[in-house]
Design an enzyme around this catalytic site. Structure first.
Site, mmCIF file in Angstrom:
data_model
loop_
_atom_site.group_PDB
_atom_site.id
_atom_site.type_symbol
_atom_site.label_atom_id
_atom_site.label_comp_id
_atom_site.label_asym_id
_atom_site.label_seq_id
_atom_site.Cartn_x
_atom_site.Cartn_y
_atom_site.Cartn_z
ATOM 1 N N THR A 191 -88.927 -14.322 -0.275
ATOM 2 C CA THR A 191 -88.005 -13.522 0.368
ATOM 3 C C THR A 191 -88.411 -12.204 1.045
ATOM 4 O O THR A 191 -89.550 -11.438 0.237
ATOM 5 C CB THR A 191 -86.814 -13.279 -0.287
ATOM 6 O OG1 THR A 191 -86.005 -14.502 -0.522
ATOM 7 C CG2 THR A 191 -85.811 -12.048 0.214
ATOM 8 N N ARG A 219 -75.521 -23.541 0.039
ATOM 9 C CA ARG A 219 -75.745 -22.592 -1.064
ATOM 10 C C ARG A 219 -76.130 -21.276 -0.428
ATOM 11 O O ARG A 219 -76.874 -21.204 0.416
ATOM 12 C CB ARG A 219 -76.766 -23.078 -1.782
ATOM 13 C CG ARG A 219 -77.300 -21.945 -2.992
ATOM 14 C CD ARG A 219 -78.466 -21.155 -2.777
ATOM 15 N NE ARG A 219 -78.971 -20.485 -3.760
ATOM 16 C CZ ARG A 219 -79.714 -19.430 -3.681
ATOM 17 N NH1 ARG A 219 -80.321 -18.998 -2.285
ATOM 18 N NH2 ARG A 219 -80.272 -18.818 -4.698
ATOM 19 N N VAL A 220 -75.533 -20.050 -0.799
ATOM 20 C CA VAL A 220 -75.897 -18.703 -0.168
ATOM 21 C C VAL A 220 -76.321 -18.077 -1.633
ATOM 22 O O VAL A 220 -75.703 -18.035 -2.572
ATOM 23 C CB VAL A 220 -74.744 -17.898 0.318
ATOM 24 C CG1 VAL A 220 -75.235 -16.667 0.673
ATOM 25 C CG2 VAL A 220 -74.198 -18.870 1.586
ATOM 26 N N GLY A 221 -77.548 -17.240 -1.320
ATOM 27 C CA GLY A 221 -78.196 -16.585 -2.653
ATOM 28 C C GLY A 221 -77.533 -15.007 -2.361
ATOM 29 O O GLY A 221 -76.731 -14.610 -1.754
ATOM 30 N N ASP A 222 -78.451 -14.178 -2.977
ATOM 31 C CA ASP A 222 -78.139 -12.926 -3.323
ATOM 32 C C ASP A 222 -78.575 -12.174 -1.857
ATOM 33 O O ASP A 222 -77.845 -10.923 -1.547
ATOM 34 C CB ASP A 222 -78.790 -12.194 -4.331
ATOM 35 C CG ASP A 222 -80.152 -12.211 -4.255
ATOM 36 O OD1 ASP A 222 -80.785 -13.353 -4.080
ATOM 37 O OD2 ASP A 222 -81.145 -11.206 -4.249
ATOM 38 N N THR A 242 -85.489 -9.207 -4.305
ATOM 39 C CA THR A 242 -86.075 -10.321 -4.159
ATOM 40 C C THR A 242 -86.136 -11.197 -5.466
ATOM 41 O O THR A 242 -86.017 -10.494 -6.638
ATOM 42 C CB THR A 242 -87.481 -10.609 -3.327
ATOM 43 O OG1 THR A 242 -87.859 -11.997 -3.521
ATOM 44 C CG2 THR A 242 -88.754 -9.822 -4.382
ATOM 45 N N GLY A 243 -85.803 -12.426 -5.553
ATOM 46 C CA GLY A 243 -86.041 -13.118 -6.962
ATOM 47 C C GLY A 243 -84.957 -14.000 -7.098
ATOM 48 O O GLY A 243 -84.296 -14.626 -6.037
ATOM 49 N N GLY A 245 -81.738 -15.916 -7.078
ATOM 50 C CA GLY A 245 -80.676 -15.114 -6.500
ATOM 51 C C GLY A 245 -79.309 -15.082 -7.388
ATOM 52 O O GLY A 245 -78.628 -14.107 -7.570
HETATM 53 N N1 ASP Z 1 -83.260 -14.243 -3.686
HETATM 54 C C1 ASP Z 1 -83.631 -15.216 -2.920
HETATM 55 C C2 ASP Z 1 -82.157 -16.341 -3.212
HETATM 56 O O1 ASP Z 1 -81.878 -16.684 -4.183
HETATM 57 C C3 ASP Z 1 -84.822 -16.101 -3.058
HETATM 58 C C4 ASP Z 1 -85.776 -14.987 -3.302
HETATM 59 O O2 ASP Z 1 -85.897 -13.951 -3.337
HETATM 60 O O3 ASP Z 1 -87.160 -15.515 -2.911
HETATM 61 O O4 ASP Z 1 -82.087 -16.934 -2.213
#
Ligand code: ASP
Length: 322
Positions: A191, A219-222, A242-243, A245
């Protein structure tokens, strides 16, 4: 009501990231080059007197267009083989924000987020509604296949094969402290994000992502959720994460970190504390960039690498770990 701007600062600051994970040696140069280009473009906006929001949008656009990262072109694919993108942009002076999620037909979701921020009384649009809003405000709608790379088709195919053989896990559930389950999430966090402080003393933040590999459509992430993967307030700080989510969302970690800065913790310490809390509470992995209204900043990650770049009064620099 607009927060009064502060006394002009001598030099603005821009910080960008291009994901936090075990970036392999053969991809290191591409990551460094990518964050470097984003830094150069975004910082030029700031030195010409542009706003923090303009600089963040410009930097994130460069990262979305770079196939190295999991944002825009070249993003990870959903389990049905399509690209679905999420992005948020937030202005710390006004607390105006624009978010889009699950968009499939926009090349630069951060620009759609900017349109939401500027032109809508609403804050967040999803799916076809987000695409229609962007199109009504002049953005081109593209075919989803224009965002899909053969590299990603192969990556998805291999992942799904491993899944079928019971060699990979697909839960992304977030509560798991088991090191083996957690470790499997280290492989895929590319991300992108940026935080900026402009000459007028205003902060902004933006985050853009293709999400996690093989995510279930919808799906929606953070990344695009306010206070989770992104937040900006002149009264506290600007943050992009990032990480993995799901744990970041459950902890509303971006707001957690900026609140600590508001209570007097330095951004450097608050960034470290946020990542420690993420792991201690939910076994989560990730990285954070955090910038205060006085130009103090913090970067932290508990993954092997995080691609980052900073430009401020000391000049531009980039790296792959802190
Ligand atoms: N945080 C992002 C998600 O979970 C993934 C990422 O940071 O690469 O959608």
């Amino acid at each position: 009501m607009r927060t009064p701007t502060r006394t002009p600062v001598l030099a603005p600051t821009l910080i960008v990231h291009g994901g936090a994970w075990a970036i392999p040696a053969e991809m290191a140069d591409d990551h460094q080059r990518g964050v470097s280009r984003a830094l150069e473009t975004g910082y030029a906006v700031l030195t010409k007197g542009g706003t923090a929001t303009d600089a963040v949008e410009a930097a994130v656009t460069i990262l979305e267009d770079d196939p190295t990262f999991d944002a825009g072109l070249g993003s990870f694919l959903t389990s049905s083989g399509r690209v679905q993108l999420d992005a948020l942009l937030m202005d710390g002076a006004t607390l105006r924000a624009g978010g889009v999620a699950c968009v499939e037909r926009l090349r630069n979701p951060i620009q759609a987020a900017r349109l939401v921020l500027d032109k809508s009384p609403h804050v967040y649009f999803v799916g076809s509604g987000a695409e229609a809003f962007a199109a009504n405000h002049g953005m081109s709608l593209i075919d989803n296949s224009a965002l899909v790379l053969e590299r990603e088709r192969l990556r998805l195919h291999e992942f799904q094969e491993r899944l079928a053989q019971g060699l990979a896990d697909t839960t992304f559930s977030g509560d798991d402290k088991d090191p083996e389950t957690a470790a499997s999430h280290l492989s895929s966090h590319d991300t992108v994000g940026a935080v900026a402080l402009d000459q007028h003393g205003n902060l902004a933040a933006g985050t853009s992502t293709g999400g996690t590999l093989n995510k279930t459509p919808g799906r929606v992430g953070d990344s695009s959720l306010i206070g989770c993967g992104c937040y900006a307030d002149n009264h506290s700080a600007a943050v992009s994460l990032t990480g993995w989510g799901e744990p970041i969302m459950k902890l509303v970690l971006g707001k957690w970190a900026t609140d600590r800065v508001a209570s007097g913790v330095t951004p450097e310490l608050a960034a470290q504390q946020a990542i420690s809390y993420l792991f201690a509470r939910l076994g989560g992995h990730g990285g954070i960039i955090l910038l205060g209204p006085d130009g103090q900043f913090g970067l932290a990650h508990n993954t092997p690498c995080m691609a980052w770049g900073i430009a401020d009064k000391d000049g531009p620099r980039t790296g792959l770990s802190i």
